[in-house]
Motif scaffolding. Structure first.
Motif, PDB file in Angstrom:
ATOM      1  N   MET A  40       0.840  -1.182   0.000  1.00 20.00           N
ATOM      2  CA  MET A  40       0.000   0.000   0.000  1.00 20.00           C
ATOM      3  C   MET A  40       0.885   1.245   0.000  1.00 20.00           C
ATOM      4  O   MET A  40       1.923   1.268   0.637  1.00 20.00           O
ATOM      5  CB  MET A  40      -0.883   0.030   1.243  1.00 20.00           C
ATOM      6  N   THR A  41       0.426   2.213  -0.708  1.00 17.65           N
ATOM      7  CA  THR A  41       1.151   3.477  -0.729  1.00 17.65           C
ATOM      8  C   THR A  41       0.864   4.246   0.560  1.00 17.65           C
ATOM      9  O   THR A  41      -0.153   3.991   1.223  1.00 17.65           O
ATOM     10  CB  THR A  41       0.708   4.332  -1.925  1.00 17.65           C
ATOM     11  N   PRO A  42       1.725   5.178   0.918  1.00 16.04           N
ATOM     12  CA  PRO A  42       1.449   6.000   2.106  1.00 16.04           C
ATOM     13  C   PRO A  42       0.085   6.698   2.038  1.00 16.04           C
ATOM     14  O   PRO A  42      -0.616   6.809   3.038  1.00 16.04           O
ATOM     15  CB  PRO A  42       2.603   6.997   2.122  1.00 16.04           C
ATOM     16  N   ALA A  43      -0.309   7.144   0.859  1.00 18.56           N
ATOM     17  CA  ALA A  43      -1.600   7.813   0.714  1.00 18.56           C
ATOM     18  C   ALA A  43      -2.757   6.856   0.996  1.00 18.56           C
ATOM     19  O   ALA A  43      -3.743   7.220   1.647  1.00 18.56           O
ATOM     20  CB  ALA A  43      -1.734   8.403  -0.686  1.00 18.56           C
ATOM     21  N   ARG A  44      -2.642   5.614   0.522  1.00 18.13           N
ATOM     22  CA  ARG A  44      -3.703   4.626   0.785  1.00 18.13           C
ATOM     23  C   ARG A  44      -3.734   4.243   2.255  1.00 18.13           C
ATOM     24  O   ARG A  44      -4.798   4.004   2.812  1.00 18.13           O
ATOM     25  CB  ARG A  44      -3.513   3.392  -0.082  1.00 18.13           C
ATOM     26  N   ILE A  45      -2.587   4.168   2.887  1.00 17.88           N
ATOM     27  CA  ILE A  45      -2.543   3.875   4.320  1.00 17.88           C
ATOM     28  C   ILE A  45      -3.249   4.985   5.085  1.00 17.88           C
ATOM     29  O   ILE A  45      -4.103   4.721   5.947  1.00 17.88           O
ATOM     30  CB  ILE A  45      -1.094   3.691   4.806  1.00 17.88           C
ATOM     31  N   ASP A  46      -2.930   6.233   4.759  1.00 19.88           N
ATOM     32  CA  ASP A  46      -3.577   7.368   5.423  1.00 19.88           C
ATOM     33  C   ASP A  46      -5.087   7.346   5.201  1.00 19.88           C
ATOM     34  O   ASP A  46      -5.868   7.599   6.126  1.00 19.88           O
ATOM     35  CB  ASP A  46      -3.000   8.690   4.927  1.00 19.88           C
ATOM     36  N   ALA A  47      -5.517   7.042   3.982  1.00 20.54           N
ATOM     37  CA  ALA A  47      -6.946   6.988   3.675  1.00 20.54           C
ATOM     38  C   ALA A  47      -7.630   5.879   4.469  1.00 20.54           C
ATOM     39  O   ALA A  47      -8.748   6.059   4.970  1.00 20.54           O
ATOM     40  CB  ALA A  47      -7.162   6.783   2.180  1.00 20.54           C
ATOM     41  N   THR A  48      -6.972   4.742   4.611  1.00 19.45           N
ATOM     42  CA  THR A  48      -7.545   3.629   5.369  1.00 19.45           C
ATOM     43  C   THR A  48      -7.674   3.991   6.840  1.00 19.45           C
ATOM     44  O   THR A  48      -8.715   3.722   7.461  1.00 19.45           O
ATOM     45  CB  THR A  48      -6.677   2.366   5.186  1.00 19.45           C
ATOM     46  N   VAL A  49      -6.653   4.611   7.389  1.00 21.68           N
ATOM     47  CA  VAL A  49      -6.707   5.041   8.793  1.00 21.68           C
ATOM     48  C   VAL A  49      -7.853   6.027   8.982  1.00 21.68           C
ATOM     49  O   VAL A  49      -8.629   5.927   9.944  1.00 21.68           O
ATOM     50  CB  VAL A  49      -5.360   5.651   9.226  1.00 21.68           C
ATOM     51  N   THR A  50      -7.993   6.964   8.059  1.00 23.39           N
ATOM     52  CA  THR A  50      -9.074   7.944   8.144  1.00 23.39           C
ATOM     53  C   THR A  50     -10.434   7.261   8.084  1.00 23.39           C
ATOM     54  O   THR A  50     -11.338   7.588   8.858  1.00 23.39           O
ATOM     55  CB  THR A  50      -8.943   8.988   7.022  1.00 23.39           C
ATOM     56  N   ARG A  51     -10.592   6.292   7.183  1.00 23.15           N
ATOM     57  CA  ARG A  51     -11.867   5.584   7.077  1.00 23.15           C
ATOM     58  C   ARG A  51     -12.201   4.835   8.360  1.00 23.15           C
ATOM     59  O   ARG A  51     -13.353   4.822   8.792  1.00 23.15           O
ATOM     60  CB  ARG A  51     -11.846   4.622   5.886  1.00 23.15           C
ATOM     61  N   PHE A  52     -11.211   4.197   8.987  1.00 20.69           N
ATOM     62  CA  PHE A  52     -11.445   3.510  10.251  1.00 20.69           C
ATOM     63  C   PHE A  52     -11.894   4.507  11.319  1.00 20.69           C
ATOM     64  O   PHE A  52     -12.821   4.242  12.084  1.00 20.69           O
ATOM     65  CB  PHE A  52     -10.191   2.769  10.719  1.00 20.69           C
ATOM     66  N   ALA A  53     -11.248   5.667  11.368  1.00 19.59           N
ATOM     67  CA  ALA A  53     -11.602   6.674  12.375  1.00 19.59           C
ATOM     68  C   ALA A  53     -13.019   7.203  12.153  1.00 19.59           C
ATOM     69  O   ALA A  53     -13.790   7.350  13.108  1.00 19.59           O
ATOM     70  CB  ALA A  53     -10.590   7.814  12.345  1.00 19.59           C
ATOM     71  N   VAL A  54     -13.368   7.499  10.914  1.00 23.14           N
ATOM     72  CA  VAL A  54     -14.707   8.002  10.602  1.00 23.14           C
ATOM     73  C   VAL A  54     -15.760   6.954  10.969  1.00 23.14           C
ATOM     74  O   VAL A  54     -16.798   7.272  11.563  1.00 23.14           O
ATOM     75  CB  VAL A  54     -14.807   8.408   9.115  1.00 23.14           C
ATOM     76  N   THR A  55     -15.490   5.714  10.634  1.00 23.15           N
ATOM     77  CA  THR A  55     -16.439   4.647  10.936  1.00 23.15           C
ATOM     78  C   THR A  55     -16.606   4.462  12.438  1.00 23.15           C
ATOM     79  O   THR A  55     -17.728   4.281  12.934  1.00 23.15           O
ATOM     80  CB  THR A  55     -15.982   3.331  10.273  1.00 23.15           C
ATOM     81  N   ALA A  56     -15.513   4.529  13.196  1.00 19.77           N
ATOM     82  CA  ALA A  56     -15.597   4.415  14.652  1.00 19.77           C
ATOM     83  C   ALA A  56     -16.409   5.570  15.232  1.00 19.77           C
ATOM     84  O   ALA A  56     -17.231   5.376  16.138  1.00 19.77           O
ATOM     85  CB  ALA A  56     -14.199   4.387  15.263  1.00 19.77           C
ATOM     86  N   HIS A  57     -16.223   6.763  14.697  1.00 18.47           N
ATOM     87  CA  HIS A  57     -16.984   7.929  15.158  1.00 18.47           C
ATOM     88  C   HIS A  57     -18.474   7.744  14.870  1.00 18.47           C
ATOM     89  O   HIS A  57     -19.325   8.025  15.722  1.00 18.47           O
ATOM     90  CB  HIS A  57     -16.457   9.199  14.499  1.00 18.47           C
ATOM     91  N   ARG A  58     -18.804   7.249  13.691  1.00 19.04           N
ATOM     92  CA  ARG A  58     -20.208   7.004  13.338  1.00 19.04           C
ATOM     93  C   ARG A  58     -20.821   5.953  14.258  1.00 19.04           C
ATOM     94  O   ARG A  58     -21.979   6.075  14.669  1.00 19.04           O
ATOM     95  CB  ARG A  58     -20.323   6.568  11.886  1.00 19.04           C
ATOM     96  N   ALA A  59     -20.065   4.923  14.565  1.00 19.00           N
ATOM     97  CA  ALA A  59     -20.563   3.883  15.465  1.00 19.00           C
ATOM     98  C   ALA A  59     -20.841   4.467  16.848  1.00 19.00           C
ATOM     99  O   ALA A  59     -21.859   4.158  17.477  1.00 19.00           O
ATOM    100  CB  ALA A  59     -19.555   2.735  15.562  1.00 19.00           C
TER     101      ALA A  59
END
Length: 52
Positions: free
Chosen positions: A1-20
């Motif tokens: 994974m590229t650094p940009a994809r890693i950052d995007a994945t981390v962001t998606r996990f954080a957003v999903t946790a916040h929504r939960a």
């Protein structure tokens, strides 16, 4: 994974946790039964990218 994809994945996990949390859940669990991500990122043979 590229650094940009890693950052995007981390962001998606954080957003999903916040929504939960907003939906009333008191925790989240990351499914890692097949263990590829944790092995890839922690194993010297698989972790060939530079650490930041």
């Amino acid at each position: 994974m590229t650094p940009a994809r890693i950052d995007a994945t981390v962001t998606r996990f954080a957003v999903t946790a916040h929504r939960a949390e907003e939906a009333g859940f008191d925790g989240v669990e990351v499914h890692a039964a097949h263990d590829w991500a944790s092995t890839w990122s922690s194993c010297p043979a698989g972790a060939t990218r530079a650490r930041r």
